[in-house]
Design an enzyme around this catalytic site. Structure first.
Site, PDB file in Angstrom:
ATOM      1  N   ALA A 153      12.278 -52.178  14.871  1.00  0.00           N
ATOM      2  CA  ALA A 153      13.083 -52.944  15.833  1.00  0.00           C
ATOM      3  C   ALA A 153      12.374 -53.153  17.169  1.00  0.00           C
ATOM      4  O   ALA A 153      12.703 -54.091  17.906  1.00  0.00           O
ATOM      5  CB  ALA A 153      14.421 -52.244  16.046  1.00  0.00           C
ATOM      6  N   HIS A 206       5.997 -56.600   8.381  1.00  0.00           N
ATOM      7  CA  HIS A 206       7.415 -56.330   8.112  1.00  0.00           C
ATOM      8  C   HIS A 206       7.632 -56.314   6.611  1.00  0.00           C
ATOM      9  O   HIS A 206       7.132 -57.200   5.899  1.00  0.00           O
ATOM     10  CB  HIS A 206       8.310 -57.371   8.772  1.00  0.00           C
ATOM     11  CG  HIS A 206       8.088 -57.449  10.244  1.00  0.00           C
ATOM     12  ND1 HIS A 206       8.533 -56.465  11.095  1.00  0.00           N
ATOM     13  CD2 HIS A 206       7.398 -58.335  10.990  1.00  0.00           C
ATOM     14  CE1 HIS A 206       8.144 -56.763  12.324  1.00  0.00           C
ATOM     15  NE2 HIS A 206       7.448 -57.882  12.291  1.00  0.00           N
ATOM     16  N   ARG A 217      17.376 -46.128   3.251  1.00  0.00           N
ATOM     17  CA  ARG A 217      17.856 -47.076   4.266  1.00  0.00           C
ATOM     18  C   ARG A 217      17.990 -48.473   3.665  1.00  0.00           C
ATOM     19  O   ARG A 217      16.991 -49.075   3.260  1.00  0.00           O
ATOM     20  CB  ARG A 217      16.823 -47.116   5.393  1.00  0.00           C
ATOM     21  CG  ARG A 217      17.070 -48.162   6.431  1.00  0.00           C
ATOM     22  CD  ARG A 217      15.829 -48.347   7.308  1.00  0.00           C
ATOM     23  NE  ARG A 217      16.147 -49.238   8.403  1.00  0.00           N
ATOM     24  CZ  ARG A 217      15.243 -49.836   9.146  1.00  0.00           C
ATOM     25  NH1 ARG A 217      13.947 -49.641   8.941  1.00  0.00           N
ATOM     26  NH2 ARG A 217      15.612 -50.634  10.116  1.00  0.00           N
ATOM     27  N   ASN A 272       3.891 -51.684  11.682  1.00  0.00           N
ATOM     28  CA  ASN A 272       5.290 -52.058  11.467  1.00  0.00           C
ATOM     29  C   ASN A 272       6.065 -51.404  12.604  1.00  0.00           C
ATOM     30  O   ASN A 272       6.380 -50.214  12.549  1.00  0.00           O
ATOM     31  CB  ASN A 272       5.811 -51.583  10.109  1.00  0.00           C
ATOM     32  CG  ASN A 272       7.224 -52.109   9.854  1.00  0.00           C
ATOM     33  OD1 ASN A 272       7.889 -52.595  10.773  1.00  0.00           O
ATOM     34  ND2 ASN A 272       7.679 -51.993   8.615  1.00  0.00           N
ATOM     35  N   HIS A 295      11.105 -56.606  18.265  1.00  0.00           N
ATOM     36  CA  HIS A 295      11.968 -57.629  18.863  1.00  0.00           C
ATOM     37  C   HIS A 295      12.329 -57.325  20.319  1.00  0.00           C
ATOM     38  O   HIS A 295      13.041 -58.094  20.949  1.00  0.00           O
ATOM     39  CB  HIS A 295      13.247 -57.767  18.026  1.00  0.00           C
ATOM     40  CG  HIS A 295      12.995 -57.762  16.557  1.00  0.00           C
ATOM     41  ND1 HIS A 295      12.229 -58.722  15.929  1.00  0.00           N
ATOM     42  CD2 HIS A 295      13.367 -56.888  15.560  1.00  0.00           C
ATOM     43  CE1 HIS A 295      12.158 -58.450  14.628  1.00  0.00           C
ATOM     44  NE2 HIS A 295      12.835 -57.341  14.382  1.00  0.00           N
ATOM     45  N   SER A 355      10.548 -56.700   5.136  1.00  0.00           N
ATOM     46  CA  SER A 355      11.480 -57.794   4.832  1.00  0.00           C
ATOM     47  C   SER A 355      10.985 -59.086   5.481  1.00  0.00           C
ATOM     48  O   SER A 355      10.142 -59.066   6.386  1.00  0.00           O
ATOM     49  CB  SER A 355      12.867 -57.437   5.371  1.00  0.00           C
ATOM     50  OG  SER A 355      12.828 -57.326   6.789  1.00  0.00           O
TER      51      SER A 355
HETATM   52  C1  DQA Z   1      11.263 -54.337   9.794  1.00  0.00           C
HETATM   53  C2  DQA Z   1      12.157 -55.481  10.274  1.00  0.00           C
HETATM   54  C3  DQA Z   1      12.776 -55.158  11.617  1.00  0.00           C
HETATM   55  O1  DQA Z   1      13.597 -56.238  12.044  1.00  0.00           O
HETATM   56  C4  DQA Z   1      13.634 -53.912  11.504  1.00  0.00           C
HETATM   57  O2  DQA Z   1      14.179 -53.571  12.760  1.00  0.00           O
HETATM   58  C5  DQA Z   1      12.905 -52.770  10.895  1.00  0.00           C
HETATM   59  C6  DQA Z   1      12.013 -53.014   9.771  1.00  0.00           C
HETATM   60  C7  DQA Z   1      10.720 -54.578   8.371  1.00  0.00           C
HETATM   61  O3  DQA Z   1       9.822 -53.845   7.968  1.00  0.00           O
HETATM   62  O4  DQA Z   1      11.191 -55.478   7.657  1.00  0.00           O
HETATM   63  O5  DQA Z   1      13.102 -51.626  11.282  1.00  0.00           O
HETATM   64  O6  DQA Z   1      10.145 -54.223  10.678  1.00  0.00           O
END
Ligand code: DQA
Length: 148
Positions: A82, A105, A18, A79, A85, A107
């Site tokens: 999405a 997260h 992904r 984690n 949010h 990222s």
């Molecule tokens: C995430 C960041 C989220 O915005 C995204 O929807 C994910 C992964 C991350 O690990 O950076 O699914 O949580």
């Protein structure tokens, strides 16, 4: 020995393939191995899970709350993907159980699209970690060790 829950939400089962430019090339199985090592270092047992379903995450947070009340849980690394949010239900589950929870997260969500800048998890979390790549999972487990 206390347990650490590492809970992963939607699409994290796709890690490795992904958007590797965002999430790296390690798979969720690699992340589990990394968490096992970090837990072993700190004398924790690991319970590592992933689901694409919001209600399942809620149920797992309730389970964590029962274990923490019984004194057998060190805390949760979440984690929520999405759902971070969007989910008032996850916010309420964390608040309602009083669990020690680290929001994670892979990222740096604050350097990405505006819709990722708001988190329903952060106001209920003990700490927030973002942008360290999958190594953030090990850092979060070390952080939980420091909170015991
Ligand atoms: C995430 C960041 C989220 O915005 C995204 O929807 C994910 C992964 C991350 O690990 O950076 O699914 O949580």
């Amino acid at each position: 020995m206390k347990t650490v829950f590492v809970l992963n939400g939607p699409n994290l089962n796709l890690l490795g393939t992904r958007e590797p430019q965002v999430y790296g090339s390690q798979t969720l199985a690699d992340v589990q191995t990394l968490c096992e090592r970090a837990c072993a270092t700190h004398g924790f047992a690991l319970d590592f899970r992933q689901t694409n379903t919001e209600g399942t995450l809620v149920d797992w947070l309730h389970e964590a709350g029962r274990l923490q009340a019984a004194g057998t849980l060190a805390g949760v690394v979440l984690n929520a993907g999405a759902y971070t949010h969007t989910s008032v239900a996850l916010h309420d589950a964390i608040k309602g159980t009083g669990i020690t929870l680290i929001e994670l997260h892979i990222s740096n969500v604050h350097a990405r699209e505006a819709f990722r800048h708001h988190s329903y998890i952060s106001p209920a979390a003990k700490a927030v970690m973002a942008g360290f790549g999958v190594n953030g999972y090990a850092l979060a487990i070390t952080g939980l060790a420091g909170m015991q």
